[in-house]
Motif scaffolding. Structure first.
Motif, PDB file in Angstrom:
ATOM      1  N   ALA A 347     -14.175 -42.444 -15.540  1.00 38.47           N
ATOM      2  CA  ALA A 347     -13.650 -42.956 -14.277  1.00 38.47           C
ATOM      3  C   ALA A 347     -12.261 -43.519 -14.536  1.00 38.47           C
ATOM      4  O   ALA A 347     -11.864 -43.735 -15.694  1.00 38.47           O
ATOM      5  CB  ALA A 347     -14.570 -44.028 -13.698  1.00 38.47           C
ATOM      6  N   LEU A 367     -18.411 -48.029  -9.167  1.00 34.30           N
ATOM      7  CA  LEU A 367     -17.811 -46.704  -9.133  1.00 34.30           C
ATOM      8  C   LEU A 367     -17.741 -46.229  -7.699  1.00 34.30           C
ATOM      9  O   LEU A 367     -18.764 -46.152  -7.006  1.00 34.30           O
ATOM     10  CB  LEU A 367     -18.629 -45.737  -9.991  1.00 34.30           C
ATOM     11  N   VAL A 373     -13.041 -46.923 -10.493  1.00 31.86           N
ATOM     12  CA  VAL A 373     -13.999 -47.995 -10.701  1.00 31.86           C
ATOM     13  C   VAL A 373     -13.315 -49.329 -10.442  1.00 31.86           C
ATOM     14  O   VAL A 373     -12.253 -49.623 -10.988  1.00 31.86           O
ATOM     15  CB  VAL A 373     -14.614 -47.937 -12.119  1.00 31.86           C
ATOM     16  N   VAL A 394     -18.726 -50.808 -17.614  1.00 34.51           N
ATOM     17  CA  VAL A 394     -17.420 -50.264 -17.980  1.00 34.51           C
ATOM     18  C   VAL A 394     -17.169 -50.602 -19.449  1.00 34.51           C
ATOM     19  O   VAL A 394     -17.221 -51.774 -19.837  1.00 34.51           O
ATOM     20  CB  VAL A 394     -16.304 -50.862 -17.099  1.00 34.51           C
ATOM     21  N   VAL A 411     -17.813 -45.064 -18.248  1.00 34.57           N
ATOM     22  CA  VAL A 411     -18.736 -45.939 -17.530  1.00 34.57           C
ATOM     23  C   VAL A 411     -20.149 -45.391 -17.679  1.00 34.57           C
ATOM     24  O   VAL A 411     -20.348 -44.182 -17.833  1.00 34.57           O
ATOM     25  CB  VAL A 411     -18.367 -46.071 -16.034  1.00 34.57           C
TER      26      VAL A 411
END
Length: 414
Positions: A347, A367, A373, A394, A411
């Protein structure tokens, strides 16, 4: 496994990496992969369990050539390029065993019905003239376009052939895997027994939810948080009441409730403060208290209590959940295939972050549909509201000190 004396801090340069501690947890729990822990369950009771052995397909799927559409089963050579009228013969409903198709005829056939011997294609009903099945049955004519062999025919074994591996050993059985086994006629499977865990929250300052909250006290969120995470992962959780900060009482509790479980997990009491009850209770046990180069969740305990595998997680709620996700869940996935590993995705950060370069930082985030994110809250390990608003963890690896908006991060979906 060596035991650190109570209150002794592990020097920063000796902090264990995330990968090293995960490997240590996996090694501690290696006995869980023994075939002696296997049991045979019906499919209805095997959701979330992992296969001890691989499964070979006892039959082919589909087991016979069948129609992909409602239409007419035909011999493709009977219909010239411009199409032609073909005489209608006996229909083929699903579940029947049809007679061979005679040359120059077309058999009305339903989706999933067996292709008659001699037929090699299906013409969908919407391409026929008329584009509906005749009510008068066989003997009439239908105009059909030209087709080629194999059109709208599901061949026997096109999904999986008999004797091929349907599922590998260690496969975590979700709805799709159980559906496959059912389609193959398999009624029961040999799976690993669910891991049983004794979960203990510690601390004189902790009060059960629903009770009055005296000054200086906090409600216990760790017990509910970890119990839910473990149950969602398929573990059998035995939760005790809150243990006091008396080491002897904690030892008695563990011996009374933990003798027949696969694992003991405590939260709190593993740091280097003056009243770390878990450290004190483990003085005579082969338990190591150390620091993992991770934020949050650095302080960890690992070893054996009276021969039972033991993990000591930190007392802050986000820290204990991150510890479960980073160490216990992956270890069980690697050993017995269940729970299924968290799905890692890439992400892009919606905004800048900073991270301590010597630690693997685990932040909470949401997300978004576009692949970005949004971080939820800061790096502090007490931010339960931010955790509740998150759907991913994360990861910022050790060695990374700063990331800009738009930078890519890994993530894990929660």
């Amino acid at each position: 496994m060596t035991s650190h004396s109570h209150g002794t801090a592990v020097p920063a340069h000796q902090a264990r990496s995330v990968a090293e501690h995960r490997a240590a947890v996996t090694d501690l729990l290696a006995r869980l992969a023994a075939e002696s822990r296997a049991e045979v369950l019906p499919l209805s009771g095997a959701l979330g369990r992992a296969l001890v052995h691989g499964v070979l397909a006892p039959i082919s799927l589909p087991p016979f050539a069948n129609s992909q559409m409602d239409g007419y089963a035909v011999r493709s050579t009977d219909i010239p390029d411009g199409g032609s009228d073909v005489r209608i013969t006996q229909p083929v409903p699903a579940g029947s065993s049809p007679r061979p198709l005679q040359p120059g005829t077309a058999a009305p056939i339903m989706t999933g019905a067996m292709i008659p011997a001699g037929a090699d294609a299906v013409v969908p009903i919407e391409k026929a003239v008329p584009d509906h099945f005749r009510t008068e049955g066989s003997g009439g004519l239908v105009t059909l376009p030209a087709t080629v062999p194999g059109t709208y025919v599901r061949t026997a074994g096109s999904d999986i052939a008999a004797g091929e591996r349907a599922l590998a050993a260690g496969t975590c059985l979700g709805p799709a895997q159980l559906g496959l086994l059912a389609a193959l006629g398999v009624a029961e499977v040999e799976v690993y027994r669910a891991v049983s865990v004794l979960l203990v929250t510690t601390g004189d300052e902790v009060v059960e939810p629903g009770q009055p909250l005296p000054p200086g006290k906090i409600y216990d969120s760790n017990g509910t948080l970890l119990e839910a995470a473990m149950q969602q992962a398929g573990l059998n959780v035995r939760r005790t009441g809150i243990s006091t900060d008396n080491p002897a009482e904690l030892q008695a509790l563990l011996r009374t409730r933990g003798g027949d479980v696969d694992l003991i997990v405590t939260t709190g009491g593993v740091s280097k403060g003056a009243y770390e009850v878990v450290r004190q209770a483990m003085v005579e046990q082969p338990v190591e208290f150390l620091h993992v180069a991770m934020q949050p969740g650095g302080p960890q305990g690992i070893g054996l209590f009276d021969g039972v595998p033991f993990l000591g997680f930190p007392g802050n709620p986000v820290s204990c959940l991150v510890s479960f996700e980073m160490f216990l869940r992956p270890a069980l996935s690697a050993l017995v295939g269940a729970p299924a590993p968290r799905l890692p995705l890439s992400a892009r950060l919606a905004h800048r972050l900073v991270s301590p370069g010597q630690k693997h930082q685990v932040r909470r985030g949401r997300l978004e549909p576009g692949g970005t994110v949004q971080l939820q809250g800061g790096e502090s390990s007490h931010l339960m509201h931010a955790l509740a608003g998150s759907n991913v963890l994360v990861h910022v690896p050790a060695g990374v000190t700063e990331l800009a908006a738009g930078d890519e991060v890994e993530v894990w979906m929660l």
